[in-house]
Design an enzyme around this catalytic site. Sequence first.
Site, PDB file in Angstrom:
ATOM      1  N   ARG A  61       0.734  -1.268   0.013  1.00  0.00           N
ATOM      2  CA  ARG A  61       0.026   0.046  -0.109  1.00  0.00           C
ATOM      3  C   ARG A  61       0.945   1.158   0.053  1.00  0.00           C
ATOM      4  NH1 ARG A  61      -2.603  -3.610   3.251  1.00  0.00           N
ATOM      5  NH2 ARG A  61      -1.731  -2.908   4.966  1.00  0.00           N
ATOM      6  N   GLU A  98       5.749  -9.640  15.879  1.00  0.00           N
ATOM      7  CA  GLU A  98       5.320 -10.331  17.214  1.00  0.00           C
ATOM      8  C   GLU A  98       5.586 -11.807  17.515  1.00  0.00           C
ATOM      9  OE1 GLU A  98       1.209  -8.982  17.578  1.00  0.00           O
ATOM     10  OE2 GLU A  98       1.063 -10.099  19.779  1.00  0.00           O
TER      11      GLU A  98
END
Length: 175
Positions: A61, A98
């Site tokens: 994006r 993460e």
Amino acid sequence: MTLKEKINDTIRDVEDFPKKGIVFKDITPILDDPSLSEEIVDEFCLSLPKGVTHIAGIESRGFLFGFPAAMKNKSGFILIRKKGKLPYKTVSVTYDLEYGTAEIEMHIDAVKTGDKVIIHDDLLATGGTAVAAAKLIQSQGAEILGFSFVVELAFLEGRKRLEEFTSNITSIVKY
Ligand code: AMP
């Protein structure tokens, strides 16, 4: 309506995507509004410091507003992509997520010593991706002039991690 208000009204919040507990800021409705998209590119260009030689867009994006802004600013555009997508020789950086790690890369000749680069993505979250992009660009001797985002999730404090490279960090809308 201000540009911030228009973006705020147009972005769609998608709950629990890509996993439970995440509110995904979906910018695709902006792309269906060419005049709003153009305003975003214009605002992005206004925020650019003098002397920018390249805008580096982060897959995928970061390509949407980054490339039109680069053309308008008469700067080059660099693709920063996930590993394995670019055809020519590449340099890469691995960074922590993460859970696990990710790797991004760019073409080895995308920037050179003395180039002055703005790193751009649609959204700043934890800043991990933008930090990795900055390391990639610095590894080729180019200078980071700034970071630019359409949306900043300020509560995640990604900005703090980018300040080791430059204090020029801009975003149009903050949450
Ligand atoms: P980060 O490395 O945590 O700053 O994550 C940045 C990347 O993940 C960007 O490419 C964003 O497009 C995407 N991203 C992370 N969180 C969100 C979110 N809540 N909504 C939309 N995109 C996100």
